[in-house]
Enzyme design. Structure first.
Site, PDB file in Angstrom:
ATOM      1  NE  ARG A   1      -1.266   6.378  25.374  1.00 55.43           N
ATOM      2  CZ  ARG A   1      -0.381   6.141  26.333  1.00 55.43           C
ATOM      3  NH1 ARG A   1      -0.707   5.373  27.377  1.00 55.43           N
ATOM      4  NH2 ARG A   1       0.835   6.639  26.252  1.00 55.43           N
TER       5      ARG A   1
ATOM      6  CD  GLU B   1      -6.621  -2.919 -10.795  1.00 58.46           C
ATOM      7  OE1 GLU B   1      -5.434  -3.223 -10.562  1.00 58.46           O
ATOM      8  OE2 GLU B   1      -7.580  -3.620 -10.435  1.00 58.46           O
TER       9      GLU B   1
ATOM     10  CB  THR C   1       1.727   4.764 -10.587  1.00 63.00           C
ATOM     11  OG1 THR C   1       1.807   5.359 -11.890  1.00 63.00           O
ATOM     12  CG2 THR C   1       2.570   3.508 -10.530  1.00 63.00           C
TER      13      THR C   1
END
Ligand SMILES: Cc1cc2nc3c(=O)[nH]c(=O)nc-3n(C[C@H](O)[C@H](O)[C@H](O)COP(=O)(O)OP(=O)(O)OC[C@H]3O[C@@H](n4cnc5c(N)ncnc54)[C@H](O)[C@@H]3O)c2cc1C
Length: 395
Positions: A270, A365, A367
């Site tokens: 870019r 599994e 937070t």
């Protein structure tokens, strides 16, 4: 009867490399081309995907060899689940849940359960799902589901939701209370009378996988359906989630690695104001921070895998891997989006999907809060996680 708890030492390196290369090759040549179709339809085409996964051996990776699987060690498995996370989150989730809970059954199931279920799990004819979470209750032991002993059977009642692979699972490991305080686990076949499954709305990321509602209405199972020991469901749960948290962290690693690769390529190609954006210090800083997260995550995963494969339990390490992994993949996908600019926010670019897929790692599994509680709880109880430098010196 529960079998002795052992950790796999894995397979010889040359055999492993052949298996891993075969899987990586199929991931990029056969599964990656399905990405757009899955994202558009919000549905994984199981009729195409499952035979591929079976053919390349991706469904029995953690099933012991005596039950027809590959019997990989954790160190051998982690790079494979990480590679799936690079391609499409829904595919990663299917492979993760399938392997993770086949592994759990191989560790805590009875010899009969293993003989009945694992050989066909290794080929994808069966699949074991994990049914813990409930709409009316909290995480872990806070359950409303009950299992009441009646003669030689148990009668299960309750409601589970967000149960991954509920569309393809042949069996559910269901957690329910056998007394007011004791939790037990049961292996419940999908076709059992009284068990019904309903779809939930499509998810933000990891598209195409079903995470349904499982209702248990006076489901009668024989006592042989008990997984492990009655009343020890919490211990079994912790054991299953401990290593599964490491698998989630490996998924965070795969997503992060792909986001970094794409960002390096974009930074080189870019051009703004006559120069590639990669020549700008601001972009270089993002890349360096992303690489640092990837490097650190690889390091703690290698340490956790080495300890588990050596036969150690890693309760705090696993939660720290999961916590660091979800924070790392959050930072890496944020920065990848910034490096890509506006085009990265469109579906023209995989960064948009990686960003959405990564957010599931927060929830699977447990937070982040649950990982804080587990880790701090262990530390306050006097748990000392072993010293990786010491381990590497003595090996
Ligand atoms: C796509 C997807 C797939 C899933 N697959 C499965 C599966 O296969 N099997 C399965 O059993 N579950 C599955 N889950 C459920 C997942 O494990 C839970 O969503 C997650 O653990 C959070 O639990 P909860 O949804 O009940 O949230 P809640 O418990 O309602 O939590 C909401 C918020 O409150 C906080 N909180 C809750 N209780 C406490 C507490 N005691 N102390 C401090 N903070 C607290 C939480 O940290 C969280 O921030 C899946 C979820 C998703 C989104």
């Amino acid at each position: 009867m529960t079998a002795t708890l052992t950790h796999s030492v894995g397979i010889p390196d040359s055999e492993y490399r052949a298996l891993r290369d075969r899987i990586f090759e199929a991931i990029w040549s056969e599964l990656d081309p399905l990405e757009q179709q899955i994202e558009d339809a919000e549905q994984v085409p199981h009729d195409i995907v499952m035979p591929i996964l079976d053919r390349i051996g991706a469904l029995g990776l953690l099933v012991p060899r005596e039950y027809g699987g590959s019997g990989l060690s954790i160190a051998q498995y982690l790079p494979i689940i990480a590679e799936f996370a690079k391609v499409q989150g829904g595919l990663r989730v299917i492979v993760h849940v399938h392997n993770s809970f086949a592994h759990a059954l191989s560790e805590i199931g009875s010899d009969r359960q293993k003989a009945d279920v694992l050989p066909s799990t290794a080929t994808g004819r069966n699949s074991v799902a994990f049914a813990l979470t409930e709409p009316g209750f909290g995480t872990g032991a806070d359950l409303g589901s009950t299992a009441v002993r009646e003669g030689g059977d148990y009668i299960l009642n309750g409601e589970k939701w967000l149960i991954t692979n509920s569309d393809i699972a042949s069996h559910f490991i269901v957690f329910a209370k056998t007394t007011a305080t004791d939790v037990s686990a049961f292996l419940v076949p999908r076709e059992t009378d009284g068990l019904s499954i309903a779809a939930l709305p499509e998810t933000m990321g990891c598209k195409g996988t079903e995470h349904g509602r499982v209702t248990l209405d006076s489901v009668r199972v024989p006592a042989t359906a008990l997984v492990g020991v009655e009343g020890q469901g919490n211990e079994h749960l912790e054991r299953a989630l401990e290593i599964s948290r490491v698998f989630i962290a490996a998924s965070s690693l795969g997503t992060s690695e792909r986001a970094l690769e794409l960002s390096i390529a974009h930074a080189k190609s870019r051009v703004t104001f006559g120069k590639p954006i990669g020549t700008r210090q601001a972009i270089q800083r993002y890349l360096a921070e992303m690489a640092t997260d990837v490097y650190a995550l690889r390091g703690i995963l290698a340490d956790a895998a080495q300890k588990w494969d050596a036969g150690e339990r890693i309760p705090a390490e696993a939660s720290m891997c999961k916590l660091f992994g979800l924070e790392a993949v959050g930072r890496v996908t944020d920065r990848a989006l910034l490096i890509h600019g506006g085009i990265g926010y469109t579906r023209a670019h995989p960064i948009e999907r990686l960003y959405r897929d990564a957010r599931l790692n927060w929830l699977e599994e447990g937070t982040p809060t649950i990982q804080y509680l587990v880790t701090a709880g262990r530390l306050l109880d006097g748990y000392a996680f072993s010293d990786a430098f010491e381990t590497s010196r003595t090996n």
